[in-house]
Design an enzyme around this catalytic site. Structure first.
Site, PDB file in Angstrom:
ATOM      1  N   GLU A 159       0.826  -1.217   0.000  1.00 13.52           N
ATOM      2  CA  GLU A 159       0.000   0.000   0.000  1.00 13.52           C
ATOM      3  C   GLU A 159       0.860   1.267   0.000  1.00 13.52           C
ATOM      4  O   GLU A 159       0.579   2.222  -0.714  1.00 13.52           O
ATOM      5  CB  GLU A 159      -0.954  -0.004   1.204  1.00 13.52           C
ATOM      6  N   ASP A 171      -4.228  -1.235  10.010  1.00 15.87           N
ATOM      7  CA  ASP A 171      -5.294  -1.922   9.275  1.00 15.87           C
ATOM      8  C   ASP A 171      -4.843  -3.313   8.838  1.00 15.87           C
ATOM      9  O   ASP A 171      -5.578  -4.287   8.947  1.00 15.87           O
ATOM     10  CB  ASP A 171      -5.704  -1.106   8.034  1.00 15.87           C
TER      11      ASP A 171
END
Ligand code: GLA
Length: 381
Positions: A159, A171
């Site tokens: 990410e 997350d």
């Protein structure tokens, strides 16, 4: 559902899959904007998951299909993957292949069929779910032997470096490592984790998630700017990270910072305290006693960190006015979702009060559901 996934996979890719892996979305109880400051977080995994049904390929091609996509297969050359070359949802799974290969793991080509019921754009980590389900699939397909935290770090790298979002590790760690019935108390510096029992039913409570259905555009650039502000403050204070500033040293430290950084630092330092205080209360079985900490956390995000918005503020206010014990925005902010801790009997009246307040304000109807602490990434077929 799982058999159906194999049938759907075969319809798209023309062969039987090797298996299906699932990874959940998450909702954070407390500990917001602390992860990139080396601080503490306390998320739970949602029952909502992203499923990746997969099969290896002998060539080095990556063929990705999403049931939520446009009906086309995205066909990529594994060796051509580089940051910036893949756009849209496909960048998340492709980024995981890239991050694994870059770390020296022997990944080959694969066919993927992706299906998900994690709400997107709701601050519930649909991206992490997609990354972690892909990472879990490749881990097993190629016998890489990576642990949950290692998979989370690969997903975060995908990410950060491939998709280009400068998120922290919360997350992905939640999606990879949470267990059912517990909240994940994570030290984002050491990655030390503790699964804290979070038995809402035994306490006669419910955790409502209120998806406001709004996502303000300024969120994307603002997140990076806030992160940079926190890092700058730590540097000015001569600290490795804001995690290293104790509450007792907060006031003198604030005096040494330019005005615009002070409230950021105050939020991060007090938020870390709120996480450890919440964990302590949970470990003493005082589940309802964490509620005021949630509401205090919202005030800090609204007034100091300034990442709430009219819709999340209204959801918190309406929920608390209707009897919620505590409520706060959750996730990165600028829209997204709110969590509210309510007595079981108040769940529906609180949900109704929030819907009605949104109606009166002319906002889109929010979606309200009960969050049950669920399991992290795993093989399901
Ligand atoms: C987003 C990021 C996380 C974290 C939260 C705020 O969800 O992906 O890493 O920083 O915002 O707590």
């Amino acid at each position: 559902m799982i058999d159906e996934a194999a049938t759907d996979f075969e319809a798209v890719h023309g062969a039987r899959p090797s298996g299906t892996w699932a990874a959940p979305g998450r909702v954070n109880l407390i500990g917001e904007h602390t992860d990139y400051n080396d601080g503490f977080v306390l998320p739970i995994a949602l029952p909502h998951t992203t499923r990746v049904t997969a099969r290896g390929r002998a060539d080095r091609r990556l063929r990705l299909y999403s049931a939520q996509g446009d009906g086309r297969v995205t066909d990529l050359a594994l060796d051509g993957l580089a940051p910036g070359v893949v756009a849209g949802w496909a960048a998340y799974p492709a980024g995981v292949f890239w991050a694994l290969a870059e770390a020296g793991h022997p990944v080959g080509g694969a066919d993927l069929f992706i299906d998900s019921d994690v709400p997107t754009g709701a601050g519930l980590s649909s991206s992490a779910a997609l990354e972690c389900a892909t990472a879990a699939a490749l881990n097993d397909l190629h016998g890489l032997g990576l642990t949950g935290p290692q998979l989370a770090l690969v997903a975060q790298r995908a990410e950060n470096a491939f998709v280009g979002v400068p998120c922290g590790v919360m997350d992905q760690m939640a999606s990879a490592c949470c267990t059912a019935g517990t909240a994940l108390f994570l030290d984002t510096r050491t990655l030390q984790q503790r699964h804290v029992p979070f038995d809402l039913e035994a306490a006669g409570l419910r955790l409502l998630v209120i998806d406001t259905k709004v996502k303000h555009d300024l969120g994307d650039g603002a997140y990076a700017a806030l992160r940079a502000g926190c890092e700058r403050a730590a540097e000015l204070l001569g600290l490795p990270a804001l995690r290293d500033l104790a509450v007792a040293d907060l006031d003198p430290a604030l005096g040494r910072l330019p005005g615009e950084l002070r409230s950021l630092v105050r939020h991060v330092v007090t938020e870390n305290e709120r996480v450890t205080e919440t964990v302590e209360r949970l470990e003493h079985g005082a589940t309802a006693a964490l509620a005021p900490i949630l509401t205090a956390g919202h005030a800090s995000l609204r007034d100091d960190f300034r990442v709430s918005c009219a819709e999340t503020d209204l959801a918190v206010e309406a929920a608390v006015a209707a009897g919620a014990l505590g409520a706060r925005m959750t996730g990165g902010g600028f829209g997204g979702s709110v969590v509210a801790l309510v007595a079981e009997a108040d769940a529906e009246p609180v949900a109704e009060a929030v819907r009605s307040a949104f109606g009166s304000a002319g906002y889109r109807p929010p979606v309200v559901f009960t969050a049950v602490p669920s399991t992290g990434a795993r093989r399901v077929a």
